[in-house]
Scaffold this motif. Structure first.
Motif, PDB file in Angstrom:
ATOM      1  N   LYS A   1      29.799  78.100  53.712  1.00 54.76           N
ATOM      2  CA  LYS A   1      28.884  78.915  52.927  1.00 54.76           C
ATOM      3  C   LYS A   1      28.046  79.811  53.828  1.00 54.76           C
ATOM      4  CE  LYS A   1      25.423  75.247  52.513  1.00 54.76           C
ATOM      5  NZ  LYS A   1      24.773  74.280  51.639  1.00 54.76           N
ATOM      6  N   LEU A   2      27.809  79.332  55.056  1.00 57.42           N
ATOM      7  CA  LEU A   2      27.050  80.166  55.976  1.00 57.42           C
ATOM      8  C   LEU A   2      27.884  81.345  56.447  1.00 57.42           C
ATOM      9  CD1 LEU A   2      25.108  77.517  58.075  1.00 57.42           C
ATOM     10  CD2 LEU A   2      24.309  78.958  56.190  1.00 57.42           C
TER      11      LEU A   2
ATOM     12  N   PHE B   1      28.885  88.597  53.839  1.00 51.57           N
ATOM     13  CA  PHE B   1      28.298  89.485  52.843  1.00 51.57           C
ATOM     14  C   PHE B   1      27.127  90.269  53.402  1.00 51.57           C
ATOM     15  CE2 PHE B   1      31.016  87.589  49.742  1.00 51.57           C
ATOM     16  CZ  PHE B   1      31.185  88.617  48.840  1.00 51.57           C
ATOM     17  N   LYS B   2      26.372  89.601  54.291  1.00 51.00           N
ATOM     18  CA  LYS B   2      25.247  90.306  54.875  1.00 51.00           C
ATOM     19  C   LYS B   2      25.723  91.493  55.707  1.00 51.00           C
ATOM     20  CE  LYS B   2      20.979  88.903  56.678  1.00 51.00           C
ATOM     21  NZ  LYS B   2      20.141  87.911  57.399  1.00 51.00           N
TER      22      LYS B   2
ATOM     23  N   GLU C   1      30.224  82.724  54.695  1.00 52.84           N
ATOM     24  CA  GLU C   1      30.288  83.664  53.572  1.00 52.84           C
ATOM     25  C   GLU C   1      29.031  84.540  53.549  1.00 52.84           C
ATOM     26  OE1 GLU C   1      31.248  81.910  49.710  1.00 52.84           O
ATOM     27  OE2 GLU C   1      30.007  83.465  48.803  1.00 52.84           O
ATOM     28  N   GLU C   2      27.892  83.895  53.758  1.00 51.35           N
ATOM     29  CA  GLU C   2      26.646  84.651  53.756  1.00 51.35           C
ATOM     30  C   GLU C   2      26.651  85.713  54.845  1.00 51.35           C
ATOM     31  OE1 GLU C   2      23.078  82.503  53.341  1.00 51.35           O
ATOM     32  OE2 GLU C   2      21.930  84.379  53.308  1.00 51.35           O
TER      33      GLU C   2
ATOM     34  N   TYR D   1      17.001  91.116  51.267  1.00 48.48           N
ATOM     35  CA  TYR D   1      16.993  90.779  52.685  1.00 48.48           C
ATOM     36  C   TYR D   1      16.069  91.658  53.522  1.00 48.48           C
ATOM     37  CZ  TYR D   1      21.059  87.726  52.103  1.00 48.48           C
ATOM     38  OH  TYR D   1      21.906  86.727  51.740  1.00 48.48           O
TER      39      TYR D   1
ATOM     40  N   MET E   1      26.782  94.209  53.361  1.00 55.53           N
ATOM     41  CA  MET E   1      25.628  94.923  52.804  1.00 55.53           C
ATOM     42  C   MET E   1      25.067  95.908  53.805  1.00 55.53           C
ATOM     43  SD  MET E   1      23.447  91.970  51.021  1.00 55.53           S
ATOM     44  CE  MET E   1      24.290  90.647  50.233  1.00 55.53           C
TER      45      MET E   1
ATOM     46  N   LYS F   1      23.876  85.021  44.758  1.00 58.01           N
ATOM     47  CA  LYS F   1      25.155  85.106  44.058  1.00 58.01           C
ATOM     48  C   LYS F   1      25.073  84.439  42.681  1.00 58.01           C
ATOM     49  CE  LYS F   1      28.786  82.826  45.579  1.00 58.01           C
ATOM     50  NZ  LYS F   1      29.935  82.395  46.417  1.00 58.01           N
TER      51      LYS F   1
ATOM     52  N   THR G   1      21.650  78.034  49.683  1.00 57.50           N
ATOM     53  CA  THR G   1      21.308  79.008  50.712  1.00 57.50           C
ATOM     54  C   THR G   1      20.849  80.287  50.029  1.00 57.50           C
ATOM     55  OG1 THR G   1      23.526  79.927  50.746  1.00 57.50           O
ATOM     56  CG2 THR G   1      23.072  78.115  52.274  1.00 57.50           C
ATOM     57  N   LYS G   2      20.326  81.205  50.838  1.00 58.71           N
ATOM     58  CA  LYS G   2      19.839  82.466  50.286  1.00 58.71           C
ATOM     59  C   LYS G   2      20.966  83.203  49.549  1.00 58.71           C
ATOM     60  CE  LYS G   2      16.845  86.147  50.814  1.00 58.71           C
ATOM     61  NZ  LYS G   2      15.578  86.587  51.299  1.00 58.71           N
ATOM     62  N   TRP G   3      22.133  83.252  50.187  1.00 54.91           N
ATOM     63  CA  TRP G   3      23.244  83.977  49.579  1.00 54.91           C
ATOM     64  C   TRP G   3      23.721  83.304  48.287  1.00 54.91           C
ATOM     65  CZ3 TRP G   3      25.469  88.154  48.450  1.00 54.91           C
ATOM     66  CH2 TRP G   3      26.772  88.191  47.969  1.00 54.91           C
ATOM     67  N   GLN G   4      23.778  81.957  48.306  1.00 54.85           N
ATOM     68  CA  GLN G   4      24.160  81.245  47.076  1.00 54.85           C
ATOM     69  C   GLN G   4      23.171  81.538  45.958  1.00 54.85           C
ATOM     70  OE1 GLN G   4      24.364  77.309  48.831  1.00 54.85           O
ATOM     71  NE2 GLN G   4      26.555  77.192  48.401  1.00 54.85           N
TER      72      GLN G   4
END
Lengths: 307, 282
Positions: free
Chosen positions: B3-4, B10-11, B6-7, A96, B14, A204, A198-201
């Motif tokens: 899902k967004l 997690f972001k 969740e992202e 990121y 981090m 992961k 998505t980026k996170w998927q």
């Protein structure tokens, strides 16, 4: 003309000889430690030494059990703190973070790696030990297993050792796993992203999965560093030779045992042999771990070079 | 939407982790500066311990500062003399691509992971065997061993970066491997070699466990290679171990001195390598 060639040949041979010598050092250390720990290995059975819990050198009792557990507990505790924080940081830095941020943060992490162990020890004594002393009665009352405070905690404890060690292994785990994440081919990310993830998927399911062996290697190397760390732990962990029942109890890891006692009281029979056996055990455990981790990392490096 | 979310979660986790990691660096520095600065004084860095120093009387830790510099310089020089040939021999012009080089690298990696207390114990065994006592020389030798894997690895990395074309140009002109190595490779890799040396110097000056039994400790300045020598990390450790608050204060100040030296080293080496890099052919 001949002189130049002769020089070239001799220098080449000499350089290679140096290389071979330096690689033999590992064996030299292991052999020397084994040689000096042989007397105690001959006098006692290995299981008595490893599983015995009485440590009374004056009476010839050398049970390493509390020390082995002390080392393991403090290391595991450090890893509980360090692994999630380091891996999450590494993912952020690799996936990121803007180039700018990465270039500012990575040098800071190198600085963290360069701070001497005794300085971490002083930091621990000044900041972490009082903190633990303060929170021990509060958390200890809740009655959570391993987090009970049966007796008054001075703060010099497993928890203090674990926190200090965690900070010390941050840089190792972060820098290696950062490299590993960067080594994941961008095709893997592109493929996942183009499927609408998505980026996170993508991170992961694709990136982390690909990077898993490397992450494991980074964690193992961090573990080994924590396992053998001496001075910083010694200064904050309390050094009481009994099996700790709670994180607020003091412990006595093996490196601290060696540092505190070796070189003194050499007149007690088998004492120095016992301490060198502790050093040998430390070395062998770390040797196995490092080898495993490095073999994984070499594999990754190779697949990078070919792919 | 899930899902967004969740992202996002997690972001922020981090970012929080990264903040904790970087924050801990500043926290360590701040705590040591905060506690060390008040008892830092000129006499501390210009005087050796006087009688009763460890009870809180007059004196300083010049013995430890000078001792540490001797230890770190001596071991760095020795380590360079061994590491540079090893790193150069690991080029593919020499044995770099062979199976032997693979095992040499692997064993250096194992050495890299070996804890400093093990080096200390090993050093002590060797010294007992040779009939040496704890001394400057003993400390230098053990620290050299400790620095070897770090230095060789770092040097090998920079040696690897020297462009093949440059070496080939040198070979075409009829230079031997040795001439190419010294004239082209070492010259090109010099900034990296300096950085590697400084990195190892930092490790050498800060390590305590390895010199605990091998260098000894003394209140006087080092006079010969065969006398015991004081060192900063052990000065911190011993002063902290006394029951007197004044002396413990000095331990904090000594830790601050050590921290300043190490931080200055790492910043200098970063700066130097950036400066030098400009004069390098890519």
């Amino acid at each position: 003309m001949r002189v130049r060639q002769l020089k070239d040949l001799l220098a080449g041979r000499l350089m290679i000889a140096f290389a071979i010598f330096s690689s033999l050092l590992v064996f030299l250390i292991a052999i020397a430690l084994y040689w000096r720990s042989k007397p105690i290995l001959e006098a006692k059975s290995l299981s008595d030494l490893l599983l015995g819990s009485t440590w009374l050198p004056f009476q010839g009792e050398f049970g390493f059990y509390p020390f082995i557990l002390g080392t393991l507990y403090v290391t595991i505790l450090a890893m509980i703190f360090a692994v999630p924080l380091s891996i999450l940081s590494a993912i952020y830095l690799a996936e990121y973070a803007h180039e700018n941020l990465r270039e500012k943060v990575l040098p800071l992490i190198d600085l963290l790696a360069g701070i001497p162990p005794v300085v971490y020890g002083v930091f621990g004594v000044l900041a972490i030990v009082p903190l633990v002393e303060y929170i021990a009665p509060v958390i200890g009352k809740l009655g959570i297993p391993f987090l009970r405070a049966e007796s008054y905690s001075t703060g010099f404890s497993l928890l203090a050792g674990g926190i200090v060690l965690a900070i010390m292994v941050f840089p190792i785990i972060i820098s290696i796993s950062h490299e590993v994440f960067r080594a994941v081919p961008s095709e893997i990310r592109d493929a996942s992203l183009s499927l609408g993830a998505t980026k996170w998927q993508t991170i992961k399911h694709a990136v982390i999965r690909t990077a898993l062996p490397g992450i494991a290697a980074a964690i193992i190397l961090g573990f080994s560093r924590a396992f053998g760390e001496t001075m910083a732990v010694l200064m904050v962990v309390g050094n009481v030779p009994s099996v700790p029942k709670s994180v607020f109890d003091p412990a006595y890891p093996m490196p601290a045992l060696i540092a505190n006692n070796y070189g003194e009281m050499m007149s007690i029979p088998l004492y120095d042999s016992a301490l060198l056996l502790a050093a040998l055990i430390l070395m062998l455990v770390i040797l196995l771990f490092t080898l495993a981790a490095r073999l994984v990392l070499i594999r990754i490096e190779r697949s990078m070079a070919h792919g | 939407m899930d899902k967004l979310r969740e992202e996002k979660l997690f972001k922020s986790l981090m970012l929080a982790s990264l903040a904790i990691v970087v924050g801990s660096l500043f926290l360590v520095i701040a705590v040591v500066v905060w506690n060390g600065a008040p008892s830092l004084s000129l006499s501390m860095i210009t005087q050796t311990p006087k009688g009763g120093y460890y009870l809180g009387k007059e004196g300083g830790i010049l013995n430890a500062i000078v001792g540490s510099l001797y230890l770190a310089f001596g071991s760095m020089l020795l380590a360079i003399m061994i590491s540079l040939p090893v790193a150069l021999s690991l080029q593919k012009d020499y044995i770099g691509k062979t199976k032997a080089a693979y095992y040499i690298r692997l064993s250096l990696d194992v050495l890299w992971g070996t804890p400093s207390i093990v080096y200390g114990a090993f050093g002590f065994i060797v010294m007992l065997y040779l009939g040496m006592r704890a001394s400057l020389l003993g400390g230098i030798i053990v620290l050299t061993l400790l620095q070897l894997p770090i230095m060789i690895r770092a040097m090998e990395e920079v040696v690897k970066l020297v462009p093949e074309e440059l070496k080939e140009a040198s070979y075409t002109l009829g230079a031997t491997k040795l001439e190419t190595t010294l004239g082209v490779v070492v010259k090109q890799a010099l900034p990296g070699i300096v950085t590697a040396a400084l990195l190892a110097f930092g490790r050498g000056i800060g390590d305590a466990a390895s010199i605990l039994f091998t260098a000894g400790y003394t209140d006087s300045l080092p006079r010969s290679l065969f006398d015991p020598v004081a060192s900063l990390p052990l000065a911190v450790f011993f002063q902290l171990g006394t029951p007197f608050p004044e002396v413990q204060q000095r331990a904090y100040a000594s830790a601050l001195i050590l921290l300043i030296i190490v931080l200055a080293l790492s910043i200098t080496s970063r700066y130097l390598s950036k400066r030098f890099m400009k004069n390098i052919i890519r």
